[in-house]
Design a protein around this motif. Structure first.
Motif, mmCIF file in Angstrom:
data_model
loop_
_atom_site.group_PDB
_atom_site.id
_atom_site.type_symbol
_atom_site.label_atom_id
_atom_site.label_comp_id
_atom_site.label_asym_id
_atom_site.label_seq_id
_atom_site.Cartn_x
_atom_site.Cartn_y
_atom_site.Cartn_z
ATOM 1 N N UNK A 62 73.133 39.466 75.470
ATOM 2 C CA UNK A 62 73.740 39.723 76.773
ATOM 3 C C UNK A 62 72.786 40.578 77.597
ATOM 4 N N UNK A 63 72.442 40.114 78.811
ATOM 5 C CA UNK A 63 71.530 40.849 79.688
ATOM 6 C C UNK A 63 72.096 40.905 81.101
ATOM 7 N N UNK A 64 71.552 41.816 81.907
ATOM 8 C CA UNK A 64 72.045 42.008 83.271
ATOM 9 C C UNK A 64 70.877 42.147 84.235
ATOM 10 N N UNK A 65 71.014 41.511 85.421
ATOM 11 C CA UNK A 65 70.053 41.636 86.503
ATOM 12 C C UNK A 65 70.829 41.823 87.796
ATOM 13 N N UNK A 66 70.809 43.042 88.348
ATOM 14 C CA UNK A 66 71.631 43.326 89.519
ATOM 15 C C UNK A 66 73.103 43.236 89.160
ATOM 16 N N UNK A 67 73.848 42.396 89.877
ATOM 17 C CA UNK A 67 75.264 42.186 89.581
ATOM 18 C C UNK A 67 75.499 40.948 88.717
ATOM 19 N N UNK A 68 74.423 40.289 88.330
ATOM 20 C CA UNK A 68 74.531 39.038 87.571
ATOM 21 C C UNK A 68 74.305 39.280 86.081
ATOM 22 N N UNK A 69 75.193 38.690 85.271
ATOM 23 C CA UNK A 69 75.112 38.791 83.823
ATOM 24 C C UNK A 69 74.746 37.443 83.234
ATOM 25 N N UNK A 70 73.994 37.464 82.129
ATOM 26 C CA UNK A 70 73.630 36.246 81.410
ATOM 27 C C UNK A 70 73.891 36.450 79.927
ATOM 28 N N UNK A 71 74.619 35.513 79.342
ATOM 29 C CA UNK A 71 74.952 35.572 77.918
ATOM 30 C C UNK A 71 74.387 34.318 77.253
ATOM 31 N N UNK A 72 73.544 34.496 76.234
ATOM 32 C CA UNK A 72 72.854 33.367 75.601
ATOM 33 C C UNK A 72 73.149 33.347 74.107
ATOM 34 N N UNK A 73 73.517 32.171 73.607
ATOM 35 C CA UNK A 73 73.685 31.949 72.179
ATOM 36 C C UNK A 73 72.680 30.900 71.726
ATOM 37 N N UNK A 74 71.960 31.187 70.637
ATOM 38 C CA UNK A 74 71.027 30.213 70.077
ATOM 39 C C UNK A 74 71.248 30.119 68.574
ATOM 40 N N UNK A 75 71.058 28.928 68.032
ATOM 41 C CA UNK A 75 71.171 28.727 66.589
ATOM 42 C C UNK A 75 70.184 27.655 66.175
ATOM 43 N N UNK A 76 69.672 27.785 64.948
ATOM 44 C CA UNK A 76 68.692 26.819 64.459
ATOM 45 C C UNK A 76 68.879 26.600 62.967
ATOM 46 N N UNK A 77 68.901 25.329 62.573
ATOM 47 C CA UNK A 77 68.981 24.952 61.163
ATOM 48 C C UNK A 77 67.656 24.312 60.775
ATOM 49 N N UNK A 78 66.665 25.143 60.491
ATOM 50 C CA UNK A 78 65.344 24.648 60.147
ATOM 51 C C UNK A 78 64.788 23.754 61.241
ATOM 52 N N UNK A 79 64.211 22.629 60.819
ATOM 53 C CA UNK A 79 63.693 21.651 61.787
ATOM 54 C C UNK A 79 64.700 20.549 62.056
ATOM 55 N N UNK A 80 65.887 20.664 61.453
ATOM 56 C CA UNK A 80 66.875 19.599 61.552
ATOM 57 C C UNK A 80 67.675 19.632 62.846
ATOM 58 N N UNK A 81 68.086 20.813 63.283
ATOM 59 C CA UNK A 81 68.961 20.898 64.440
ATOM 60 C C UNK A 81 68.847 22.257 65.118
ATOM 61 N N UNK A 82 69.175 22.299 66.406
ATOM 62 C CA UNK A 82 69.185 23.550 67.163
ATOM 63 C C UNK A 82 70.143 23.422 68.337
ATOM 64 N N UNK A 83 70.606 24.556 68.832
ATOM 65 C CA UNK A 83 71.486 24.574 70.004
ATOM 66 C C UNK A 83 71.227 25.848 70.796
ATOM 67 N N UNK A 84 71.303 25.741 72.125
ATOM 68 C CA UNK A 84 71.227 26.897 73.020
ATOM 69 C C UNK A 84 72.346 26.788 74.040
ATOM 70 N N UNK A 85 73.125 27.853 74.180
ATOM 71 C CA UNK A 85 74.193 27.911 75.178
ATOM 72 C C UNK A 85 73.946 29.118 76.074
ATOM 73 N N UNK A 86 74.146 28.931 77.383
ATOM 74 C CA UNK A 86 73.909 30.001 78.350
ATOM 75 C C UNK A 86 75.063 30.087 79.331
ATOM 76 N N UNK A 87 75.592 31.286 79.514
ATOM 77 C CA UNK A 87 76.673 31.535 80.473
ATOM 78 C C UNK A 87 76.189 32.514 81.532
ATOM 79 N N UNK A 88 76.405 32.170 82.808
ATOM 80 C CA UNK A 88 76.116 33.065 83.928
ATOM 81 C C UNK A 88 77.440 33.476 84.572
ATOM 82 N N UNK A 89 77.588 34.771 84.849
ATOM 83 C CA UNK A 89 78.842 35.260 85.417
ATOM 84 C C UNK A 89 78.619 36.610 86.094
ATOM 85 N N UNK A 90 79.648 37.080 86.787
ATOM 86 C CA UNK A 90 79.643 38.429 87.348
ATOM 87 C C UNK A 90 80.916 39.136 86.892
#
Length: 241
Positions: A54-82
Motif C-alpha cells: 500500500x502506497x500513497x501519492x498526494x491524496x491518491x492511494x495505490x494497493x498492489x497484490x502480486x503472486x507467483x508460482x515459479x515459472x508456471x503462473x503469476x498474477x498482479x492486482x492493482x487498486x487505485x482509490x482515495x
C-alpha cells in the motif's frame, strides 16, 4: 489449476473482516503505507510467494497484490482509490493481469460515481452496471474493513464489485486464536467469509498488532484447499499488544 490458486489467494488476501472484534485493546491508527509478504500453498504444498503493498501519492492511494508460482503462473492486482474525511474509501479503478503458462488474462473495473455507473472489462468482454454508494473492489475492501474495525464502526456486509456486478459479502467472527508464522506469533481475530456453496469457506486470521493485517488465510473448496501465511511485514505496529 494454477490460475484458480492465484485468483483465490488474491481474493483472500484482498478481503479481511467486518464484525466487531473483542479481546484486544488498541488505539486507532490512520491508514498508512505498508508491505506484507506471504508464502502460499495448494493442498498443503508450498507453491510460491505473494506480496501486498500500500502506497500513497498526494491524496491518491495505490494497493498492489502480486503472486507467483515459479515459472508456471503469476498474477498482479492493482487498486487505485482515495479516502474521504470520514475514513471511507472512494474507489477509482481496479485491474488484474494473470498469466498461466502462455495464457494471459485481464480484468478491469472503472468506478464513475458522478455518472452512477461502473464499467468493467474481462478479457474482451465489456460490461456496465449501476454504481452503488460505497462500492469497493476486492483489494480495497480489505482496507475499508480494517479502517472500520479500528473505530468499531463495522457493517454486516460490504458491496464489492467484480466483472458482472456488485455483490454483498458477509463475514462471521469466530474465536480469537494465536497464530505462529516464520515472522512471529500473533494474537489474531478469526473471521469466516461465507460463500453461496456449502462446501466452500474462506477463513482469515487478523493481527491487531500489525494494524489488523491478515497473517494467515485458508480457503476450502470441496476437496481443494489454498493457504497463505505471513513471512514479513513492514508498516505500522502496536507494540503494546
Amino acid at each position: 489449476m494454477a490460475h484458480n490458486v492465484l485468483k483465490t489467494i488474491a481474493l483472500a488476501s484482498g478481503v479481511s473482516t467486518t464484525l466487531l472484534f473483542t479481546g484486544f485493546s488498541s488505539p486507532a491508527f490512520a491508514m498508512s503505507p505498508f508491505q506484507a509478504s506471504y508464502q502460499f500453498s495448494y493442498n498443503g504444498k508450498n507453491m510460491g510467494s505473494a506480496t501486498r503493498t500500500l502506497s500513497k501519492s498526494g491524496d491518491d492511494w495505490t494497493y498492489v497484490f502480486t503472486a507467483k508460482a515459479g515459472t508456471m503462473a503469476s498474477v498482479t492486482e492493482t487498486s487505485h482509490f482515495s479516502l474521504n474525511d470520514e475514513g471511507h474509501i472512494l474507489s477509482n479503478s481496479f485491474i488484474r493481469h494473470s498469466k498461466v503458462l502462455v495464457h494471459n488474462n485481464s480484468m478491469s473495473i472503472n468506478f464513475n460515481p458522478s455518472a452512477k455507473i461502473i464499467h468493467t472489462k474481462k478479457d474482451k468482454q465489456a460490461n456496465s452496471f449501476a454504481w452503488i454508494s460505497g462500492a469497493l473492489d476486492e483489494l480495497n475492501a480489505e482496507l475499508q474493513l480494517r479502517e472500520d474495525l479500528k473505530t468499531s464502526d463495522l457493517k454486516s456486509s460490504y458491496p464489492i464489485a467484480d466483472a458482472k456486478g456488485v455483490e454483498s459479502r458477509r463475514f462471521i467472527k469466530q474465536d480469537n486464536e494465536q497464530v505462529t508464522t516464520s515472522y512471529g506469533t500473533f494474537g489474531t481475530i478469526k473471521v469466516v467469509m461465507k460463500h453461496n456453496k456449502p462446501d466452500r469457506d474462506t477463513i482469515f486470521w487478523l493481527a491487531p498488532k500489525l494494524d489488523y493485517a491478515p497473517v494467515k488465510v485458508f480457503h476450502q473448496d470441496g476437496k481443494t484447499s489454498y493457504g497463505l501465511l505471513l513471512t514479513d511485514y513492514k508498516g505500522t505496529t502496536n507494540q503494546s499488544i
